[in-house]
Write an enzyme that holds these catalytic residues in place. Structure first.
Site, mmCIF file in Angstrom:
data_model
loop_
_atom_site.group_PDB
_atom_site.id
_atom_site.type_symbol
_atom_site.label_atom_id
_atom_site.label_comp_id
_atom_site.label_asym_id
_atom_site.label_seq_id
_atom_site.Cartn_x
_atom_site.Cartn_y
_atom_site.Cartn_z
ATOM 1 N N LYS A 90 -3.722 -19.218 3.780
ATOM 2 C CA LYS A 90 -4.736 -19.458 4.585
ATOM 3 C C LYS A 90 -4.883 -18.821 5.771
ATOM 4 C CE LYS A 90 -3.186 -19.814 8.381
ATOM 5 N NZ LYS A 90 -2.240 -19.625 9.145
ATOM 6 N N ARG A 104 0.997 -1.223 -0.231
ATOM 7 C CA ARG A 104 -0.471 -0.535 0.281
ATOM 8 C C ARG A 104 0.555 1.104 -0.301
ATOM 9 N NH1 ARG A 104 -3.250 -1.314 5.933
ATOM 10 N NH2 ARG A 104 -0.249 -1.944 5.976
ATOM 11 N N HIS A 147 -8.743 -11.178 2.210
ATOM 12 C CA HIS A 147 -8.045 -12.757 1.610
ATOM 13 C C HIS A 147 -9.091 -12.879 0.021
ATOM 14 C CE1 HIS A 147 -5.277 -14.908 4.560
ATOM 15 N NE2 HIS A 147 -5.052 -13.928 3.892
ATOM 16 N N ASP A 207 -6.296 -18.577 12.646
ATOM 17 C CA ASP A 207 -4.228 -18.926 12.593
ATOM 18 C C ASP A 207 -4.803 -19.870 12.320
ATOM 19 O OD1 ASP A 207 -2.285 -16.935 11.819
ATOM 20 O OD2 ASP A 207 -2.491 -17.016 14.187
ATOM 21 N N ARG A 223 -3.695 -10.891 13.883
ATOM 22 C CA ARG A 223 -4.677 -11.977 14.414
ATOM 23 C C ARG A 223 -5.448 -11.278 15.941
ATOM 24 N NH1 ARG A 223 -0.135 -12.398 12.618
ATOM 25 N NH2 ARG A 223 0.980 -14.673 11.425
HETATM 26 N N1 LIG Z 1 1.181 -20.397 6.390
HETATM 27 C C1 LIG Z 1 2.172 -20.078 7.496
HETATM 28 O O1 LIG Z 1 2.648 -21.104 7.196
HETATM 29 C C2 LIG Z 1 2.055 -18.700 7.944
HETATM 30 C C3 LIG Z 1 2.578 -18.270 8.770
HETATM 31 C C4 LIG Z 1 1.857 -16.815 9.141
HETATM 32 C C5 LIG Z 1 1.231 -16.183 8.546
HETATM 33 N N2 LIG Z 1 0.531 -16.965 7.736
HETATM 34 C C6 LIG Z 1 -0.785 -16.286 6.871
HETATM 35 O O2 LIG Z 1 -0.343 -15.200 6.433
HETATM 36 C C7 LIG Z 1 -1.453 -13.517 6.702
HETATM 37 C C8 LIG Z 1 -0.531 -12.696 6.636
HETATM 38 O O3 LIG Z 1 0.314 -13.050 7.936
HETATM 39 P P1 LIG Z 1 1.565 -12.019 8.697
HETATM 40 O O4 LIG Z 1 1.790 -12.291 9.864
HETATM 41 O O5 LIG Z 1 2.837 -12.489 7.713
HETATM 42 O O6 LIG Z 1 0.612 -10.488 8.705
HETATM 43 P P2 LIG Z 1 1.494 -9.390 8.700
HETATM 44 O O7 LIG Z 1 3.034 -8.836 8.971
HETATM 45 O O8 LIG Z 1 1.087 -8.936 9.296
HETATM 46 O O9 LIG Z 1 1.182 -8.918 7.280
HETATM 47 C C9 LIG Z 1 0.196 -8.376 6.775
HETATM 48 C C10 LIG Z 1 0.316 -7.031 5.115
HETATM 49 O O10 LIG Z 1 -0.970 -6.981 5.029
HETATM 50 C C11 LIG Z 1 -0.488 -6.161 4.371
HETATM 51 N N3 LIG Z 1 -1.951 -5.116 4.751
HETATM 52 C C12 LIG Z 1 -3.564 -5.086 3.928
HETATM 53 N N4 LIG Z 1 -4.150 -4.157 4.974
HETATM 54 C C13 LIG Z 1 -3.815 -4.488 5.833
HETATM 55 C C14 LIG Z 1 -3.823 -3.615 7.097
HETATM 56 N N5 LIG Z 1 -5.939 -2.987 7.359
HETATM 57 N N6 LIG Z 1 -3.469 -4.409 8.356
HETATM 58 C C15 LIG Z 1 -2.619 -4.636 8.377
HETATM 59 N N7 LIG Z 1 -2.287 -5.492 7.442
HETATM 60 C C16 LIG Z 1 -2.747 -4.899 5.785
HETATM 61 C C17 LIG Z 1 0.428 -5.233 4.302
HETATM 62 O O11 LIG Z 1 1.574 -5.045 4.115
HETATM 63 P P3 LIG Z 1 1.827 -3.060 2.746
HETATM 64 O O12 LIG Z 1 1.750 -2.160 4.028
HETATM 65 O O13 LIG Z 1 2.679 -3.768 2.429
HETATM 66 O O14 LIG Z 1 0.275 -3.539 1.912
HETATM 67 C C18 LIG Z 1 0.630 -6.237 5.793
HETATM 68 O O15 LIG Z 1 2.412 -6.012 5.759
HETATM 69 C C19 LIG Z 1 -2.268 -14.543 7.297
HETATM 70 O O16 LIG Z 1 -3.066 -14.445 6.597
HETATM 71 C C20 LIG Z 1 -1.895 -15.462 8.103
HETATM 72 O O17 LIG Z 1 -2.963 -16.252 8.164
HETATM 73 C C21 LIG Z 1 0.322 -18.021 6.589
#
Ligand SMILES: NC(=O)c1ccc[n+]([C@@H]2O[C@H](COP(=O)([O-])OP(=O)(O)OC[C@H]3O[C@@H](n4cnc5c(N)ncnc54)[C@H](OP(=O)(O)O)[C@@H]3O)[C@@H](O)[C@H]2O)c1
Length: 328
Positions: free
Chosen positions: A100, A40, A82, A180, A168
């Site tokens: 996920k 963003r 998502h 989560d 989360r």
């Molecule tokens: N498969 C796995 O092992 C695994 C592990 C952890 C998380 N996940 C999943 O990955 C996803 C992201 O988790 P994360 O912990 O990596 O998240 P995070 O670090 O908080 O990042 C989320 C990103 O989304 C963007 N964003 C857009 N609108 C937002 C809003 N209103 N508030 C906050 N962020 C917003 C931001 O990017 P910009 O500011 O750059 O636009 C932010 O960096 C979740 O769905 C989670 O369930 C999966």
């Protein structure tokens, strides 16, 4: 542009922390390249691209979707965004690997896969644990009767999150323990025992309103019982156990498989350790989608699995909120 015979080019939709695992998985792969990032904030995207050696930078998510050099988009947004961005990416002609859980709303899962079908593109829910050799070995052991007739599946996933500002912890972004980490438990129980027929859930809320702890019992086909717990306010725990008429299979690290291996107990005997090779599940999930995009194989996960997940999550939340068992 066709993708036959070349690497599939992924773009990261956001600068989320989880991107790090996907970048590490892509790095040694000869099947995929991560070539772009969108944020963003243009500054954040530029910083991220230079830190990770990405060639293409976009100051909005829409700009990434218009990038003709990107074949597939990795949606690593907070849960509540998502489906919206997966659908936009599909409509823009991109394949989508969406973190996920795709959604807790069955009708939204239906809408997302209808968009994939209309665009003739793949949409895959990024349950990386399903790609690990450990998971595939477990599935094969249960199917070949290593523990007799399957009777019970138990799962757990918890960790302690103190930052109340984390995505989360935010209800408006579909945070919560079930979304989560509990979604892995649901995925594990469904993989081994099939689609739940009846669920009973109980939850405890954080001050922000999301479920911070969730426990459930599931009635599954053929009289199999499932139960799990998940939490954002307990010490780190991971477990998946399949119990049959003649023995049990236990995984201590089912979701991340950093310490792969399965304990097989027959009757009351001592456990026999079944060794499984280590592998990067994030790399495997990227390569699985790349092979599907190149027309070489079907994706491991598709519409039926995502819909089964969403239906179960919806029923679990309804059960906990209404204080009664819910039939599916
Ligand atoms: N498969 C796995 O092992 C695994 C592990 C952890 C998380 N996940 C999943 O990955 C996803 C992201 O988790 P994360 O912990 O990596 O998240 P995070 O670090 O908080 O990042 C989320 C990103 O989304 C963007 N964003 C857009 N609108 C937002 C809003 N209103 N508030 C906050 N962020 C917003 C931001 O990017 P910009 O500011 O750059 O636009 C932010 O960096 C979740 O769905 C989670 O369930 C999966």
């Amino acid at each position: 542009m066709g993708v036959e015979g070349r690497r599939v080019r992924f773009g990261l939709l956001s600068t989320a922390r989880i991107n790090g695992a996907v970048l590490a998985g892509a790095l040694p792969s000869e099947e995929v390249d991560v070539v772009a990032v969108a944020s963003r904030s243009r500054d954040r995207a530029e910083r991220y691209a230079s830190e990770h050696g990405l060639e293409r930078v976009h100051g909005s998510y829409d700009a990434l979707l218009e990038d003709p050099d990107v074949d597939a988009v990795y949606v690593s947004l907070p849960n509540g965004l998502h489906v919206e961005w997966s659908v936009r990416a599909l409509e823009a002609g991109k394949h989508v690997l969406c973190e996920k859980p795709l959604t807790r709303h069955p009708e939204a899962a239906e809408r997302a896969f209808a968009a994939a079908e209309a665009a003739d593109r793949f949409l895959v829910e990024a349950f990386m644990w399903r790609h690990s050799p450990q998971t595939q070995r477990l599935q094969a052991l249960v199917a070949e009767g290593a523990i007799g007739e399957l009777r019970l599946v138990r799962a757990a996933f918890s960790f302690s999150l103190t930052d109340l500002g984390d995505v989360r912890m935010r209800p408006e972004l579909d945070g919560g323990a079930l979304m989560d980490v509990g979604c892995y438990c649901v995925s594990g129980i469904r993989l081994l025992a099939g689609e739940p027929q009846r669920v009973l859930g109980e939850l405890v809320r954080a001050s922000t309103g999301v479920d911070v702890r969730f426990a459930a019992v599931l009635g599954l086909p053929n009289g199999v019982l499932g139960h799990f717990d998940c939490a954002l306010d307990l010490p780190g725990r991971s477990a998946l156990e399949a119990v049959g008429s003649e023995g049990s299979l236990t995984l201590d690290d089912p979701w991340h498989a950093r310490r792969p291996g399965i304990d097989l107990r027959r009757g009351d005997g001592e456990p026999e350790r079944i060794e499984v090779g280590a592998a990067d599940s994030y790399r495997l999930e990227l390569e699985s989608l790349a092979r599907a995009i190149r027309g070489e194989a079907d994706p491991l996960l598709g519409r039926d699995d995502a819909l089964g997940q969403a239906r179960t999550l919806a029923a679990l939340y309804r059960s906990a909120e209404e204080g009664r068992a819910v039939e599916l």
